[in-house]
Design an enzyme around this catalytic site. Structure first.
Site, PDB file in Angstrom:
ATOM      1  N   CYS A  28       0.830  -1.208   0.000  1.00 13.15           N
ATOM      2  CA  CYS A  28       0.000   0.000   0.000  1.00 13.15           C
ATOM      3  C   CYS A  28       0.860   1.252   0.000  1.00 13.15           C
ATOM      4  O   CYS A  28       0.388   2.354  -0.215  1.00 13.15           O
ATOM      5  CB  CYS A  28      -0.987   0.001   1.152  1.00 13.15           C
ATOM      6  SG  CYS A  28      -0.324   0.638   2.670  1.00 13.15           S
ATOM      7  N   CYS A  81      -2.957   8.159   6.311  1.00 10.56           N
ATOM      8  CA  CYS A  81      -1.496   8.125   6.484  1.00 10.56           C
ATOM      9  C   CYS A  81      -1.126   8.606   7.878  1.00 10.56           C
ATOM     10  O   CYS A  81      -0.171   8.143   8.487  1.00 10.56           O
ATOM     11  CB  CYS A  81      -0.776   9.005   5.465  1.00 10.56           C
ATOM     12  SG  CYS A  81      -1.335   8.838   3.789  1.00 10.56           S
TER      13      CYS A  81
END
Lengths: 375, 131
Positions: free
Chosen positions: B34, B103
């Protein structure tokens, strides 16, 4: 801080000579090309002059050039305007989203679509194997917007011709940068802002005698294929940009290929740095690099903070978090695709800028790798 | 992109990055596929986080967030550290594009994982001692 633009594949500045040519068409020669009076006539003359200049660049006849507003529109026009239910369409897996998404839409309307895979260098394969009885169109991107690899469209067009299938190519990245002759091409897409013209003008080349349906119905401009008041300033700019490209194509190509090769040679000296896509059969202005164990967006931002504008190979920075489908199609693993960077040069790129870029690049890669848990 | 000055500062000058040689605990989240991997090293004495270091493979937000988190946690007790919520980092940094919020969550998750690792280790050593 000085800023260095290395993202010409995204868009280009307008050439000053182009801008000069365009300016009178905003407030002085503002007529509608459809009007009979002198205002209309001067606009119409300018429109046809632009058409001539563009036709001249790709060895087409003027009536084969249809002006649109964008390469996206041209690509939509050719696919939607030509294909009907049960037709078979062949595209490649590395088409620009405006082909890919249009093909996806047409699938819902009963068009059958085959996506050709590419090899490790980036060239499409298995074209002949994919041809069916009902194949109506082959549409293959001339030069990839991401990895710059230039497909052998001469060869593809011959295969199409032999099988009596029409052939379209999206030449948005190659038009005006490498010589193109439409002799064996049925349809071609090109855009103004990739060749130092303004945004908002593009074209679809349609070989004489071939018929497609319009997307927009109305006043019947552009031979009924693109009704809308003609965007004269943008098209005049597009025409001038094409004229300049015709004259300067060789010189620009030589200059850029030298800089491109310098970047490739120097960058590959950085530890665990690789080139994505074939090294030789690629646009003179495209470099797509991959760095192990760092993320492309972080690298792009690090360069941006030093005034250098490049693009991430991975789509992470834009709306999607998935890695680039073009890089995955090359056979890269997702983590490799995430660590990629696209650098695209233009005619205003200078060698000192490249030297500065290379210095900052190697420094930035080092710094990001210090932070990375993978060494 | 319009990131805040603070986020740019942490990206340009990350605090507390690197490894701890003999850490009390380590936590890692994310995966290479990812695109984001975060690793946090802790040195804990008497329930106090004496030292914290991080390593991040990821985007600007991911790097800046882990850096910021380490500054918030260093010197604090484990209890205090566990109180830090994902949203706190977002608040401290100001606007982050919504697509990037995940994130920033990873940093907090990596810290939690490191603390879990610490508890696991200490329970195991208790068990060993009791035997």
């Amino acid at each position: 801080m000085k800023r260095i633009y290395l993202d010409y594949a995204a868009t280009c500045p307008v050439d000053k000579r182009v801008l000069k040519e365009m300016l009178p068409f905003f407030s002085e020669k503002y007529g509608n090309t459809g009007s009979l009076h002198s205002f209309g006539q001067e606009a119409k003359i300018a429109l046809e002059k632009a058409r001539e200049r563009i036709a001249d660049l790709i060895f087409a006849q003027t009536e084969e050039i249809i002006f649109t507003s964008s390469a996206t529109e041209s690509n939509n026009l050719i696919l939607k305007g030509l294909l009907k239910k049960n037709d078979h369409l062949i595209i490649s897996c590395i088409e620009h989203p405006c082909i890919k998404e249009t093909a996806k839409f047409l699938k819902t309307k009963g068009v059958l679509v085959t996506e050709l895979k590419i090899d490790k260098q980036g060239f499409v394969k298995d074209l002949e194997k994919s041809i069916k009885k009902n194949t109506a169109l082959i549409s293959i991107i001339h030069a990839s917007n991401e990895i710059g690899v230039v497909q052998d469209i001469e060869k593809i067009s011959k295969v199409a011709k032999r099988n009596k299938i029409l052939f379209h190519t999206d030449a948005a990245q190659s038009f005006g940068k490498i010589p193109i002759n439409v002799k064996n091409i049925d349809f071609l897409t090109a855009s103004s802002h990739k060749i130092y013209g303004p945004k908002g003008a593009a074209l679809l080349y349609i070989k004489k005698g071939l018929k497609i349906n319009p997307l927009l119905h109305g006043g019947g401009q552009e031979q009924g294929l693109r009704s809308s008041t003609v965007n004269i300033p943008a098209i005049v700019g597009f025409g001038k940009a094409a004229e300049i490209a015709k004259k300067e194509i060789q010189e620009d190509y030589k200059k850029q290929i030298k800089l491109r090769n310098k970047i490739i040679t120097q960058a590959l000296k950085i530890k665990a740095c690789y080139l994505n896509g074939d090294q030789n059969k690629r646009l003179a202005n495209n470099i797509n690099l991959r760095f192990s164990n760092i993320e492309g967006e972080a690298l792009t931002m690090k360069l941006d903070l030093e005034g250098i504008a490049v693009s991430t190979g991975s789509a992470c920075a834009s709306t999607k978090l998935e890695p680039s489908y073009v890089l995955l199609a090359l056979g890269l693993k997702p983590q490799e695709a995430h660590g990629s960077l696209r650098i695209s040069l233009g005619k205003y790129t200078r060698e000192q800028e490249i030297d500065y870029f290379l210095k900052i690049l190697s420094q930035s890669v080092k710094e990001l790798r210090k932070l990375s848990p993978f060494k | 992109m319009n990131y805040s000055k603070k986020i740019i500062d942490h990206f340009k000058n990350p605090r507390n990055y690197g490894k701890i040689k003999k850490p009390s605990a380590v936590g890692q989240v994310g995966n290479k596929v990812c695109g984001d991997v975060m690793k946090i090293y802790l040195k804990i004495e008497n329930d106090i986080i004496k030292d914290i270091k991080f390593e991040t493979l990821g985007c600007l937000v991911a790097i800046a967030n882990t850096s910021l988190l380490t500054t918030l946690v260093k010197g604090k007790t484990i209890k205090q550290a566990l109180k830090i919520k994902k949203e706190d980092l977002v608040k401290k940094f100001g606007k982050i594009p919504s697509i990037k919020i995940h994130c920033s969550f990873l940093a907090v998750e990596a810290l939690k994982k490191a603390i879990e690792n610490y508890y696991e280790k200490s329970t195991n050593s208790h068990v060993r001692r009791n035997r």
